[in-house]
Motif scaffolding. Structure first.
Motif, PDB file in Angstrom:
ATOM      1  N   ASP A   1      56.105 -26.210  -5.052  1.00 45.39           N
ATOM      2  CA  ASP A   1      56.386 -26.223  -5.978  1.00 45.39           C
ATOM      3  C   ASP A   1      55.241 -27.391  -7.022  1.00 45.39           C
ATOM      4  OD1 ASP A   1      56.322 -25.750  -9.081  1.00 45.39           O
ATOM      5  OD2 ASP A   1      57.870 -26.612  -9.174  1.00 45.39           O
ATOM      6  N   PRO A   2      54.217 -27.211  -6.061  1.00 50.12           N
ATOM      7  CA  PRO A   2      53.268 -27.781  -6.175  1.00 50.12           C
ATOM      8  C   PRO A   2      52.335 -28.236  -8.219  1.00 50.12           C
ATOM      9  CG  PRO A   2      52.180 -26.685  -5.744  1.00 50.12           C
ATOM     10  CD  PRO A   2      53.220 -26.323  -4.978  1.00 50.12           C
ATOM     11  N   VAL A   3      52.441 -29.278  -8.771  1.00 49.88           N
ATOM     12  CA  VAL A   3      51.859 -29.203  -9.409  1.00 49.88           C
ATOM     13  C   VAL A   3      50.524 -29.226 -10.438  1.00 49.88           C
ATOM     14  CG1 VAL A   3      51.158 -31.206 -11.542  1.00 49.88           C
ATOM     15  CG2 VAL A   3      54.025 -30.716 -10.887  1.00 49.88           C
ATOM     16  N   LEU A   4      49.582 -30.010  -9.070  1.00 51.41           N
ATOM     17  CA  LEU A   4      48.263 -28.987  -8.903  1.00 51.41           C
ATOM     18  C   LEU A   4      48.156 -28.671  -7.807  1.00 51.41           C
ATOM     19  CD1 LEU A   4      47.188 -32.967 -10.028  1.00 51.41           C
ATOM     20  CD2 LEU A   4      46.730 -30.208 -10.942  1.00 51.41           C
ATOM     21  N   ALA A   5      46.976 -27.772  -7.593  1.00 49.14           N
ATOM     22  CA  ALA A   5      46.607 -26.977  -6.323  1.00 49.14           C
ATOM     23  C   ALA A   5      45.340 -26.535  -6.711  1.00 49.14           C
ATOM     24  CB  ALA A   5      47.945 -25.762  -6.058  1.00 49.14           C
ATOM     25  N   LEU A   6      45.101 -26.919  -5.279  1.00 46.79           N
ATOM     26  CA  LEU A   6      42.832 -26.609  -5.100  1.00 46.79           C
ATOM     27  C   LEU A   6      43.043 -26.412  -4.027  1.00 46.79           C
ATOM     28  CD1 LEU A   6      43.447 -29.616  -6.671  1.00 46.79           C
ATOM     29  CD2 LEU A   6      41.134 -29.065  -6.662  1.00 46.79           C
ATOM     30  N   GLN A   7      42.379 -24.763  -3.736  1.00 44.21           N
ATOM     31  CA  GLN A   7      42.026 -23.702  -3.340  1.00 44.21           C
ATOM     32  C   GLN A   7      40.767 -23.166  -2.546  1.00 44.21           C
ATOM     33  OE1 GLN A   7      44.311 -20.272  -3.358  1.00 44.21           O
ATOM     34  NE2 GLN A   7      45.372 -20.284  -1.332  1.00 44.21           N
ATOM     35  N   ASP A   8      40.217 -23.831  -1.499  1.00 38.63           N
ATOM     36  CA  ASP A   8      38.673 -24.064  -1.068  1.00 38.63           C
ATOM     37  C   ASP A   8      37.821 -23.902  -2.152  1.00 38.63           C
ATOM     38  OD1 ASP A   8      36.866 -23.661   0.865  1.00 38.63           O
ATOM     39  OD2 ASP A   8      36.957 -21.477   0.752  1.00 38.63           O
ATOM     40  N   VAL A   9      37.793 -25.397  -2.608  1.00 34.59           N
ATOM     41  CA  VAL A   9      37.155 -25.395  -4.059  1.00 34.59           C
ATOM     42  C   VAL A   9      35.216 -26.069  -4.076  1.00 34.59           C
ATOM     43  CG1 VAL A   9      36.959 -27.388  -5.901  1.00 34.59           C
ATOM     44  CG2 VAL A   9      39.073 -25.705  -5.943  1.00 34.59           C
ATOM     45  N   THR A  10      34.562 -25.621  -4.170  1.00 34.33           N
ATOM     46  CA  THR A  10      33.242 -26.494  -4.382  1.00 34.33           C
ATOM     47  C   THR A  10      32.459 -26.520  -6.026  1.00 34.33           C
ATOM     48  OG1 THR A  10      32.026 -24.199  -4.100  1.00 34.33           O
ATOM     49  CG2 THR A  10      33.149 -24.451  -2.043  1.00 34.33           C
ATOM     50  N   LEU A  11      32.066 -27.453  -5.540  1.00 35.09           N
ATOM     51  CA  LEU A  11      30.910 -27.589  -7.221  1.00 35.09           C
ATOM     52  C   LEU A  11      29.791 -28.622  -6.780  1.00 35.09           C
ATOM     53  CD1 LEU A  11      31.679 -28.483  -9.985  1.00 35.09           C
ATOM     54  CD2 LEU A  11      31.600 -30.788  -9.580  1.00 35.09           C
ATOM     55  N   THR A  12      29.063 -27.396  -7.967  1.00 31.44           N
ATOM     56  CA  THR A  12      27.452 -27.485  -7.195  1.00 31.44           C
ATOM     57  C   THR A  12      26.621 -27.416  -8.644  1.00 31.44           C
ATOM     58  OG1 THR A  12      27.736 -26.262  -5.452  1.00 31.44           O
ATOM     59  CG2 THR A  12      25.620 -25.834  -6.316  1.00 31.44           C
ATOM     60  N   LEU A  13      26.311 -28.851  -8.926  1.00 30.24           N
ATOM     61  CA  LEU A  13      25.564 -28.976  -9.884  1.00 30.24           C
ATOM     62  C   LEU A  13      24.001 -28.701  -9.963  1.00 30.24           C
ATOM     63  CD1 LEU A  13      27.803 -31.722 -11.930  1.00 30.24           C
ATOM     64  CD2 LEU A  13      28.011 -29.396 -11.995  1.00 30.24           C
ATOM     65  N   ASP A  14      22.735 -28.325 -11.196  1.00 31.52           N
ATOM     66  CA  ASP A  14      22.022 -28.023 -10.895  1.00 31.52           C
ATOM     67  C   ASP A  14      21.361 -29.761 -10.827  1.00 31.52           C
ATOM     68  OD1 ASP A  14      21.568 -26.075 -11.141  1.00 31.52           O
ATOM     69  OD2 ASP A  14      21.657 -25.532 -13.254  1.00 31.52           O
ATOM     70  N   GLY A  15      20.664 -29.978 -10.334  1.00 35.37           N
ATOM     71  CA  GLY A  15      19.903 -31.640 -10.227  1.00 35.37           C
ATOM     72  C   GLY A  15      18.783 -31.322 -10.425  1.00 35.37           C
ATOM     73  N   ASN A  16      17.406 -32.265 -10.687  1.00 35.34           N
ATOM     74  CA  ASN A  16      16.581 -32.646 -11.417  1.00 35.34           C
ATOM     75  C   ASN A  16      15.635 -31.730 -10.103  1.00 35.34           C
ATOM     76  OD1 ASN A  16      16.773 -34.304 -13.208  1.00 35.34           O
ATOM     77  ND2 ASN A  16      16.382 -35.960 -12.419  1.00 35.34           N
ATOM     78  N   ALA A  17      16.293 -31.783  -8.400  1.00 31.99           N
ATOM     79  CA  ALA A  17      15.276 -31.120  -7.506  1.00 31.99           C
ATOM     80  C   ALA A  17      16.110 -29.955  -6.896  1.00 31.99           C
ATOM     81  CB  ALA A  17      14.852 -32.217  -6.132  1.00 31.99           C
ATOM     82  N   GLY A  18      16.896 -29.202  -8.068  1.00 32.89           N
ATOM     83  CA  GLY A  18      17.274 -28.497  -7.286  1.00 32.89           C
ATOM     84  C   GLY A  18      18.798 -28.560  -7.633  1.00 32.89           C
ATOM     85  N   PRO A  19      19.970 -26.960  -7.052  1.00 32.35           N
ATOM     86  CA  PRO A  19      20.932 -27.331  -7.118  1.00 32.35           C
ATOM     87  C   PRO A  19      21.787 -27.997  -6.074  1.00 32.35           C
ATOM     88  CG  PRO A  19      20.523 -25.203  -6.659  1.00 32.35           C
ATOM     89  CD  PRO A  19      19.185 -25.835  -7.021  1.00 32.35           C
ATOM     90  N   VAL A  20      22.533 -28.587  -6.623  1.00 32.40           N
ATOM     91  CA  VAL A  20      23.907 -29.985  -5.825  1.00 32.40           C
ATOM     92  C   VAL A  20      24.709 -29.726  -5.784  1.00 32.40           C
ATOM     93  CG1 VAL A  20      23.928 -32.802  -5.517  1.00 32.40           C
ATOM     94  CG2 VAL A  20      22.068 -32.097  -7.141  1.00 32.40           C
ATOM     95  N   ARG A  21      24.926 -29.572  -4.359  1.00 34.59           N
ATOM     96  CA  ARG A  21      26.835 -29.866  -3.714  1.00 34.59           C
ATOM     97  C   ARG A  21      27.129 -30.997  -3.718  1.00 34.59           C
ATOM     98  NH1 ARG A  21      29.217 -25.635  -0.640  1.00 34.59           N
ATOM     99  NH2 ARG A  21      27.452 -24.241  -1.411  1.00 34.59           N
ATOM    100  N   ILE A  22      28.435 -31.253  -4.707  1.00 35.46           N
ATOM    101  CA  ILE A  22      29.402 -32.272  -5.264  1.00 35.46           C
ATOM    102  C   ILE A  22      30.450 -31.887  -4.296  1.00 35.46           C
ATOM    103  CG2 ILE A  22      30.291 -33.388  -6.923  1.00 35.46           C
ATOM    104  CD1 ILE A  22      27.295 -33.523  -7.532  1.00 35.46           C
TER     105      ILE A  22
END
Length: 230
Positions: free
Chosen positions: A3-24
């Motif tokens: 019963d986890p309160v928070l569960a993240l599964q194989d999460v990625t985050l990519t944001l747009d930067g000045n030089a293109g996409p940036v994987r965070i």
């Protein structure tokens, strides 16, 4: 973990930067148990604040799944996310984000009023008393010190009795003594309301007050999350 309160599964985050996409964030998987206190640590740019924002639905994952209290946040639209945060989460930032034209009491009461609580001002007054600011309820943010403003922000986050409490560098703009007092209050509020607490900090000493420490580096969990007592 059950019963986890928070569960993240194989999460990625990519944001747009000045030089293109940036994987965070790179394929993070993490579960947080009900009632746990978790410290997210790592150098600047490691992704710890971005991870906290995903947990709170304040940032949307590029891929993967983020669940909170059994709800898939990645499937909710912005209005539904806002309602979910209002009803189930309290968020405390390094910058206090108080409304300058409202008194301390009004700042704390506002989320309660938005949630339709009839006793919003009574509960807000009680939370201000709990953080030692009952005598400052009628003051505006500009009339309060940094430590006092952060106490108001803590009271505002705790007033709706959230199941999840998220704090992003809550002592970052405060001196050492004031920061220690704020942390004591944060853990006290967590204990009083029984919330699950996830805390972002660059201070190892602060993180080790948590049950569990999760180190991040370059958008990845740097090692297996460990119990702080180990």
């Amino acid at each position: 973990m059950t019963d986890p309160v928070l569960a993240l599964q194989d999460v990625t985050l990519t944001l747009d930067g000045n030089a293109g996409p940036v994987r965070i964030l790179h394929g993070l998987t993490l579960e947080v148990a009900r009632g746990a206190t978790v410290g997210l640590v790592g150098p600047s740019g490691s992704g710890k604040s971005s991870l906290l924002m995903l947990m709170g639905g304040l940032e949307r994952a590029t891929s993967g799944r983020v669940q909170a209290l059994g709800r898939d946040l990645t499937a909710l639209d912005e209005d539904a996310l806002a309602r979910f945060r209002r009803d189930h989460m309290g968020v405390v930032f390094q910058s206090f984000h108080l409304i300058p034209t409202m008194t301390a009491l009004e700042n704390v009461a506002t989320p309660l009023e938005l949630a339709g609580q009839r006793d919003a001002f009574d509960r807000a007054a009680a939370e201000l008393e709990a953080v030692g600011l009952g005598h400052r309820a009628g003051h505006y943010p500009a009339q309060l010190s940094g430590g006092e403003q952060q106490r108001v922000a803590l009271a505002r986050a705790a007033a709706p009795r959230p199941e999840i409490l998220l704090a992003d560098e809550p002592t970052g703009n405060l001196d050492s003594a004031t920061g220690t007092a704020i942390v004591d209050l944060l853990f006290g509020l967590r204990d009083r309301h029984g919330a699950t607490l996830v805390l972002v900090t660059h201070e190892r000493r602060l993180a080790e007050r948590c049950d569990r420490v999760v180190p991040l580096a370059d958008g990845r969990i740097a090692a297996d999350a460990r119990e702080a007592a180990e």
